[in-house]
Structure formats: C-alpha cells, structure tokens
Design an enzyme around this catalytic site. Structure first.
Site, PDB file in Angstrom:
ATOM      1  CD  GLU A  42       0.576  -5.843   5.536  1.00 28.70           C
ATOM      2  OE1 GLU A  42       1.359  -6.719   5.967  1.00 28.70           O
ATOM      3  OE2 GLU A  42       0.274  -5.746   4.337  1.00 28.70           O
ATOM      4  N   GLY A  80       0.788  -5.272   0.690  1.00 26.18           N
ATOM      5  CA  GLY A  80      -0.201  -5.400  -0.377  1.00 26.18           C
ATOM      6  C   GLY A  80       0.406  -5.956  -1.651  1.00 26.18           C
ATOM      7  CD  GLU A 119      -2.701  -8.139   1.920  1.00 27.75           C
ATOM      8  OE1 GLU A 119      -2.490  -6.917   1.769  1.00 27.75           O
ATOM      9  OE2 GLU A 119      -3.575  -8.596   2.671  1.00 27.75           O
ATOM     10  CB  ALA A 159      -0.881  -0.008   1.239  1.00 24.45           C
TER      11      ALA A 159
END
Ligand code: COA
Length: 688
Positions: A125, A102, A105, A61
């Site tokens: 995270e 992310g 992910e 992110a």
C-alpha cells in the site's frame, strides 16, 4: 462468476476468479461473502479453504475501484474479514503466486495459511501512497513479529514464502509446500476441524524497540522524500503493542480513508497505471508478431555499454561485448566483474549467480562474431562519424531480421537508419546510466521502424526489468529535451541572483532526488557541454548558456575533477558551496534583492512548469504517445517524486490555467507557451 465453490472431503473449497490479478472487486467480495456464509450455515461442511486461480491468490484491492462507489459498497473487505472473525469453523488460505495488499489482509484474517514456496507476499500500500486498510498493520506483526512486519509494511516490497517461513517464531505460514497448496490446505483444514479457530487478532505482540523505531523513522524520511504514507504506516506499527487491536484497526482505517483521497495516493496510483499504460504502443496493427531475441551483441564496452551488457546478462541473455581493442574490452570486463563482486558482497546476488552471469559474457574486439545475434545495441562514443560507421558495418554483417538498436542520446535515429539498407530494422534504445540499475528505457521509434521491431523492443524492455516509454525522434527525445528546458529555467534563476545550492535545495524539498547542479556535478558537466557545443555549431544563433560554459571552461566538470558547481574537498562526494563559482557568478549577474527572492515553492514550480511547457510541446508533436508516458519518463528516469505522479499529472492537479499564469510571470522575454498548454488552460482542460 467471481467465486466458485466445490466440496472436497467435508471441506468447501472457495476459488477466487477475477482476472487479471484476482483484485478484490465488489463483485468478488459479494461472491466470497456469500460462499463463506453458505459454508458456515451448512452442517455438512467441517472447514473452508480459500484459494486463488491462474497462479495468483490475490493482488489486493481492485485499484480501479478507488474513488468510485464500488470501493465502499458492502460487503467491504473489512466486512468479509468480520465474517471470518466470527466464523466458528476453520478457514485455511491456500496461497500460490502473489498474495498482496488486501489479498494478504484477507489471508491474515483466516485461521491458517498454506503456501507454495514460490508464492510472494507484500503489503504494497505505501507504494500507492496508502496504508493497509483492513487490519494488515495489526495482524502482520502478530504473525511475523514486530520488526519483520514493520520492514514489510513500510517498504511494501514482496517477500517469498520461503524467506518468510525462515523468520524465527513466525505463525504467518503453517506450511510451505512445493506444489498443490490446495490439497495441503484441505488436509490441514480437516486436521484442525472441530478445534476453535485460531485468530491472529487474539495474539499478543511485543513493542518495537525504541532505537529501531527512531532509526527506521529517519531512514524512511530520507528515503521517501516527503511522502507521508510510509511514516504513517510506521506510526501504526508502533500502535500495535500500545493500544487494543480494535482501537489500532480503527486508527488504521481513518488513516487509510484520509490518504486514499489525498494527492499523494492520486500521484502514486497515477504512476502505477501510467507505467503499465506506457507498455502499450499506439498504432500497432492487432496481432503484431515479435521477433525472437535469444542472443545479443553490445558494441562499446564503456560505462554505458558495460551497463547495458549487465542489464541483458542479468535477464539471462548471452552477450557478446565488443570494443576496439584489448584494453577497451578488458576495462569493460573488469567493470562488470567488479559490479557483480560488489553485489555479492552486499548480499544482492549469490556467488553462483555472479558466476553464471559472467559465463554468459564473451568479449571480443571485432563485430564479425556477432553476425548471428538477434539483437545488437550500439553504445559507442556519442559521435556521428563513429556511430554511422558502426551502423554501416552492422548492415553488412548482421543476419536478416536482427534488431539494430542505437543507444544514442542525442543523434538523429532516422538519419542513422538511412546509412543502412534496412531502416525498418533500426530503433533507438536509450538507456540511462548506470544502465543495469536505472529503470527507464526510452524506445525510440524511427520514421521507418517496423511495427514488429517496436513491439519486440518494448517487450524486451520488460523482460530485462526496464520501464519502457516509446518516444518519437527529436533532439533529446522526451527526457533530455525536457531536461534542457528545466536546466534553462534553473539558469534563469542563477542569472537573477540565486545560488546553485538554493535552487538545488528548493527542488529537492519538492521531492526530486537531486537538484540540477548536484546532478550536473555527479554526471559530469562536460557531457552537457559537449552537447551544447554541438548545438551551437548546428544553430549559431541559439542563446548560449554562458554561465554553464564558463564553469566548464575552468575545467570544473564536477565530482570527477574535485569541483564543478560545488567544491568536493579531499576527493569526497559531499558538495560544499564554491567561492570560485560565487566569484564567477558575480561577473554575470547582480546580487538579488531580498524582496525579489522567490520562495522555495516558487523556485521548484519554475523548474517543474518548464518541464510541463516542454512536455506539452512534445505531446502536441506526437513525440510522446500520451501525457502519462511523459510522467513515466520523469518518475522512472529523472528523479521526479513518484508521489507527485510526474510533471504532467502534477500540472493537471495544480490546474493548467495556474501553471500558464505562473509561466507568464516567470518570462519577461518573447516567450510563447506551448499551444496545447495555452488551449487546455483556456478550456479548463487537462493533459491526457
Ligand atoms: N487492481 C486492479 N488492477 C490491477 C491490480 C489491482 N490491484 N494490480 C494489477 N492490476 C492490473 C494492471 O493494471 C494490469 O492491467 P493491464 O493489463 O490492463 O495493463 C494487469 O493487472 C497486470 O498487471 P501487471 O503489473 O502488468 O502484471 P505483473 O504480472 O507484472 O504483476 C502484480 C502482477 C499483481 C504483481 C502487480 O500488478 C502488482 O504489484 N499490483 C499491485 C498490487 C497492489 O499494490 N495491491 C495493493 C492494492 S491497495
């Protein structure tokens, strides 16, 4: 363009371009979703490969978007992942460099993954006070197995492709290649095109072993000092086998959304950006060049000097370690050898690495052979005569342009610079003990330190894996000067009738690694005593820390003497309240009335706000470049809980008017707040 596409033998190759780290910003997500949709709709396309650029797949992110509308604007990362879930053609991730958060992910939602052996994977995270928010906690256990995935999600640390590929039964990585992962991914994509895409979400996962789970929970609680995210991440890993994929992902999302607006994540994100900001030096002329550093001399082979030598050796620098005599250098060499042997035993480094590092070390009893070194770090006994005489000699022998650094923690770097004919080449490098472990490095900029020297020192800090913070010259620099105020605040509480253990327990439950009295006993109370004696001599009217002095006068220097503020029976390290200290305290203060006893929270705030008040003075005097630098000093060097961001960030969160009001209640003497704190509190401002 955040995303580019190109056709290659029936495969669409989508490349991500969002420097510096391919963060999954809104613009990038828009481009990626569009490119995927086009590839899906095009009958000529048999499969898709998604890859990064400039040696990075994606760091996840875009943290800069957190708290802004862009973070949740469609297409979200979950939206892109839904596209992949529905995709009828195989999508292969070609991973080189970091694949984090992310980014991982996203790769987990693709159907296959090919990586270069040096690429690095993490779900970091928790280090930002979060849990993964786009299925990471549910897809990773299906790719790696429950326990390996749990370790990875709860510690947030990076693992190499090679290490991950060795996990038995893993399906995270289809192939690990030494180079050109894109070609390998295209080959794989072509070979699987036509077959139904394999989704990790459709795989089953075994439950975590209850003993492992219980052990993990208690380790995480102890290690993270009140931070919530790692515990929540563990809960989510536990859900993987007990509820459906969609249910678990929905719970993961709710947890992420709650944490991302909470104080813990705000503190962790502040710490992340503050560390990066701290490397930027105000006032350096643009394009300031750096001096080449290829060799180093460390003067003084004591604990500090040996630690500094190891920090340099570990980063690949050849080091000449100097001490007065053979006994001194032998002790230093033995200390380094023993540390590396211990690291080998713990599996942190290989025997080969330990040998290579030792081969870079030379020990001598004279500084002459170091005359050609690019850098010298003086780490001799903390005494003006000793250090000034070393600097006089260094000035005579060192080659022009060499960096002359002192590791002093208390002496005046400006004055030390004047004993040389080249004050512009003198700088402070204040390491923290043990110097090969502790991350913080205060880079002390003297009045005459040359800009290129400063830039060189900050860069060197990074090269040796340290977190640099630039400090101006003052007694104690940023960290120890603030620490004196913190200890003073603890001393006031002692005088009011509290026990060392009560003060320690309160600040530890706030999240500090260790309270001031346990730290004193660990580091040696004689160290602070020597500094106080110097200060008393320099400033005879200053108030004395009578209780701390009395403890030292009893020879109670801490763990090394079997007792300090606490007793340490049988030479152990477990502190036990000391009847001797209780008796001594009774001479200085009355028993506290129960009604007057502050709560743990009040005790902790008294100490933390003392840091804030001194920090405000340091900021106003320009000793620190910015408030966030002060936070970095405290988080990286003094055990301040990272999830609270640092003292200045914490004060901003509490509200400076409230901080000031609490400080006024604590002080019944003629204390005056830092003018900056007073002004900002009045204006409703914040430290910046
Ligand atoms: N979003 C936005 N900016 C990011 C970022 C992210 N996820 N990760 C790094 N950056 C920025 C840094 O702030 C820095 O900016 P600056 O040059 O303006 O100071 C720049 O990218 C380079 O980062 P830096 O950490 O200095 O470089 P590095 O090469 O040492 O490390 C990474 C690169 C990617 C390994 C490291 O930055 C990292 O771990 N990033 C965090 C990844 C993460 O936690 N992702 C999960 C988000 S939920």
């Amino acid at each position: 363009m955040r995303v580019t596409t190109r056709p290659d033998r029936g495969v669409t190759v989508i490349e991500l371009h969002n420097p510096p780290v391919n963060g999954l910003s809104h613009a990038l997500r828009v481009g990626l979703a569009k490119a995927l949709e086009q590839a899906m709709a095009d009958d000529a396309v048999r499969a898709v490969v998604v890859t990064g650029s400039q040696g990075i797949f994606s760091a996840g992110a875009d943290i800069r978007e957190f708290g802004t509308p862009l973070a949740t604007q469609a297409p979200t990362l979950r939206g892109v992942i839904e596209l992949l879930d529905e995709c009828g053609k195989p999508v292969v991730a070609a991973i080189d460099g970091p694949c984090l958060g992310g980014g991982l992910e996203l790769a987990l939602a693709m159907h296959h993954r090919v990586a270069t052996s040096s690429s690095r994977f993490a779900l970091p995270e928790v280090t930002l006070g979060l849990v993964p928010g786009a299925g990471g906690t549910q897809r990773l256990p299906r790719a790696l197995g429950a326990a390996a995935a749990t370790d990875m999600v709860t510690d947030g640390a990076q693992r190499s492709a090679d290490d991950l590929a060795r996990i038995p039964g893993q399906v995270l990585l289809d192939r690990v290649v030494t180079q050109d992962c894109v070609t390998a991914a295209i080959d794989l994509a072509r070979s699987v095109s036509g077959a139904p895409p394999q989704r990790l979400r459709d795989r089953s996962v075994t439950a975590l072993d209850p003993t492992y789970l219980a052990r993990k929970r208690s380790t995480l609680k102890a290690r993270n000092r009140g931070a919530e995210a790692p515990i929540r991440a563990l809960d989510l890993m536990d859900r993987a086998a007990s509820v459906s994929f969609d249910e678990a992902v929905a719970e993961e999302r709710r947890t992420f959304e709650r944490l991302v607006v909470g104080p813990e994540s705000a503190g962790m994100r502040h710490a992340f950006f503050a560390e990066r900001q701290a490397r930027k030096v105000e006032g350096l002329p643009p394009g300031t060049s750096m001096r080449p550093i290829e060799s180093a001399m460390v003067v003084g082979a004591g604990t500090m000097g040996s630690g500094i030598a190891m920090a340099l050796l570990n980063a690949g620098y050849p080091v000449l370690l100097v001490d007065n005599d053979a006994t001194g250098i032998e002790r230093g060499r033995a200390r380094i050898t023993a540390t590396y042997a211990d690291q080998v035993e713990r599996g942190r480094i290989t025997v080969g690495e330990a040998d290579t590092r030792m081969q870079r070390l030379r020990t001598v009893t004279d500084i002459e052979p170091g005359a050609d070194c690019d850098l010298v770090v003086e780490a001799a006994f903390e005494d003006w005569d000793v250090k000034s005489s070393i600097f006089t000699q260094l000035d005579q022998i060192m080659k022009p342009g060499a960096v002359l650094a002192t590791n002093t923690s208390t002496l005046d770097v400006n004055r030390l610079a004047t004993v040389t004919s080249r004050p512009e080449d003198v700088i402070g490098l204040h390491f923290f003990s043990p110097a090969h472990v502790m991350k913080l490095l205060e880079v002390v900029r003297g009045e005459r330190t040359a800009p290129d020297l400063l830039a060189t020192a900050v860069d060197l800090a990074r090269r040796i894996g340290k977190t640099p913070v630039v400090s101006g010259v003052c007694d104690g620099f940023i960290g120890n000067r603030m620490l004196a105020s913190y200890r003073e605040a603890a001393g006031v509480l002692l005088l009011r009738g509290l026990e060392p253990r009560e003060i320690d327990a309160a600040i530890e439950s706030f999240g500090f690694a260790m309270g001031p009295y346990r730290v004193g006993d660990l580091a040696g109370n004689d160290v602070g005593w020597a500094v106080r004696k110097r200060r008393y001599a320099e400033n005879p009217t200053m108030p004395r820390d009578e209780i701390a002095d009395a403890v030292c006068e009893l020879g109670r220097f801490g763990q090394k003497t079997g007792g300090g503020w606490y007793d340490y029976p049988d030479g152990g390290r477990v502190p036990v309240p000391s009847p001797v200290v209780t008796q001594l305290l009774a001479k200085f203060r009355p028993d506290i009335e129960e009604a007057q006893r502050p709560t743990d929270e009040q005790i902790a705030e008294q100490l933390v706000f003392a840091l804030v008040d001194e920090g405000a003075r340091i900021l106003e005097e320009g000793i620190a470049q910015r408030a966030s630098d002060i936070d970095v000093v405290y988080v990286a060097g003094y055990g301040f809980p990272r999830h609270k961001g640092g003292p200045m960030h914490y004060a901003n969160q509490v509200g400076l008017d409230k901080v000031l009001a609490a400080l006024r209640v604590q002080h019944d003497d003629g204390w005056q707040p830092a003018p900056l704190l007073e002004r900002l509190a009045k204006e409703g401002g914040r430290f910046r």
